[in-house]
Design a protein around this motif. Structure first.
Motif, PDB file in Angstrom:
ATOM      1  N   ALA A 119      99.732  55.656 111.677  1.00  0.00           N
ATOM      2  CA  ALA A 119      98.701  54.949 111.572  1.00  0.00           C
ATOM      3  C   ALA A 119      99.134  53.465 112.244  1.00  0.00           C
ATOM      4  CB  ALA A 119      97.904  54.746 110.352  1.00  0.00           C
ATOM      5  N   LEU A 120      98.518  53.294 113.503  1.00  0.00           N
ATOM      6  CA  LEU A 120      98.962  52.047 114.247  1.00  0.00           C
ATOM      7  C   LEU A 120      97.772  51.243 113.910  1.00  0.00           C
ATOM      8  CD1 LEU A 120     100.779  50.172 115.692  1.00  0.00           C
ATOM      9  CD2 LEU A 120      99.531  51.236 117.994  1.00  0.00           C
ATOM     10  N   ARG A 121      97.727  49.987 113.049  1.00  0.00           N
ATOM     11  CA  ARG A 121      96.611  49.197 112.774  1.00  0.00           C
ATOM     12  C   ARG A 121      96.984  47.771 113.183  1.00  0.00           C
ATOM     13  NH1 ARG A 121      94.436  52.543 108.956  1.00  0.00           N
ATOM     14  NH2 ARG A 121      95.862  53.379 107.474  1.00  0.00           N
ATOM     15  N   LEU A 122      95.546  47.121 113.496  1.00  0.00           N
ATOM     16  CA  LEU A 122      95.563  45.894 114.047  1.00  0.00           C
ATOM     17  C   LEU A 122      95.025  44.917 112.630  1.00  0.00           C
ATOM     18  CD1 LEU A 122      96.252  44.643 116.855  1.00  0.00           C
ATOM     19  CD2 LEU A 122      93.880  44.741 117.242  1.00  0.00           C
ATOM     20  N   GLY A 123      95.942  44.282 112.128  1.00  0.00           N
ATOM     21  CA  GLY A 123      95.436  43.180 111.001  1.00  0.00           C
ATOM     22  C   GLY A 123      94.871  42.009 111.216  1.00  0.00           C
ATOM     23  N   ALA A 124      95.090  41.095 110.456  1.00  0.00           N
ATOM     24  CA  ALA A 124      94.289  39.779 110.762  1.00  0.00           C
ATOM     25  C   ALA A 124      94.704  39.358 112.275  1.00  0.00           C
ATOM     26  CB  ALA A 124      94.765  38.761 109.800  1.00  0.00           C
TER      27      ALA A 124
END
Ligand code: ADP
Length: 246
Positions: A119-124
């Motif tokens: 799972a590739l996520r974009l955080g803050a």
């Protein structure tokens, strides 16, 4: 006395030359070793084609595919080496204003297609500008994200985040992957260093991090790593924020 100091200076100089010479020798050995494997594969497949595989459609496709893949691998190696040679020669980057948050979003889009079961996520993400070379910065971020995906088994997570901090922009690439042992951590920025020889199968040359580090340093920044074996790693890039000094 005078003569003693001269002897010390000369011995010191000889020592440094010796070290440089050894580094050079090791580099040539490493490069030769890395080039030999693809060359052997290419040669082997050419031999197969000559000995009749060219007449069998399936075998022909397979041999041509192998030749193509190994040629591409050699092209990447030569490109990486050329870049490091330019870095050693003191190549100065041409810096212009770069929107780092936009660049990170680009890298996120580009790498999400290769994430597979991770799972590739974009955080803050803060907005931030740096004085930079956009192509090189993209390469730096790509190297870190591709590594994070490569060393994280399916089911894990990779998170990209960016924040401004007291004149600096910090880009963090965190993964829940295999992690890096403390002994290896000291060497992962060395050229051709791979933490676990069995991972050589992952296809890398051990040049991605040295290149990433050079790019960060050429921007007046640095890279920090925190990692725990079996838990994951966080690579944080620090770059000076554009206009922060005014
Ligand atoms: P490679 O092409 O082998 O990935 P790099 O220079 O990019 O070369 O990385 C050097 C080594 O550091 C890798 O072989 C790997 O052992 C380790 N490494 C880099 N990034 C990670 C990560 N996110 N998680 C675990 N190990 C990593």
């Amino acid at each position: 006395d005078e003569l003693g100091r001269l002897t010390d200076t000369i011995n010191d100089m000889l020592g440094r030359l010796e070290t440089l010479f050894q580094m050079q020798q090791r580099l040539v050995a490493d490069v030769s070793h890395e080039l030999r494997t693809p060359l052997t594969t290419i040669q082997g497949n050419l031999d197969l084609l000559r000995r009749g595989a060219a007449d069998d459609p399936a075998m022909r496709v397979e041999a041509l595919h192998a030749i193509g893949a190994e040629t591409e691998r050699m092209r990447r190696l030569v490109n990486d080496l050329l870049l490091l040679a330019q870095a050693d020669a003191g190549l100065k980057l041409s810096l212009e204003p770069v929107e780092l948050d936009t660049l990170l979003l680009d890298v996120y889009r580009q790498t999400s297609v290769m994430a597979g079961g991770v799972a590739l996520r974009l955080g803050a993400e803060d907005q931030a500008m740096v004085q930079g070379d956009a192509d090189r910065l993209r390469q730096l971020l790509l190297n870190l994200v591709v590594n994070a995906l490569k060393y994280t088994p399916a089911g894990g997570e990779v998170t990209l985040g960016m924040q401004r901090n007291d004149g600096w922009v910090q880009v963090a690439v965190s993964d829940t992957g295999v992690g890096i042992a403390p002994d290896d951590l000291a060497h992962i920025f060395d050229r051709f260093y791979r933490a676990d020889p069995s991972r050589a199968r992952s296809g890398g040359f051990g040049l991605g991090l040295p290149i990433a580090q050079w790019i960060a340093q050429a921007h007046g920044g640095r890279i920090e790593v925190e990692s725990e074996l079996g838990k994951g790693s966080t690579f944080t890039v620090w770059l000076p924020e554009a206009g922060a000094e005014e």
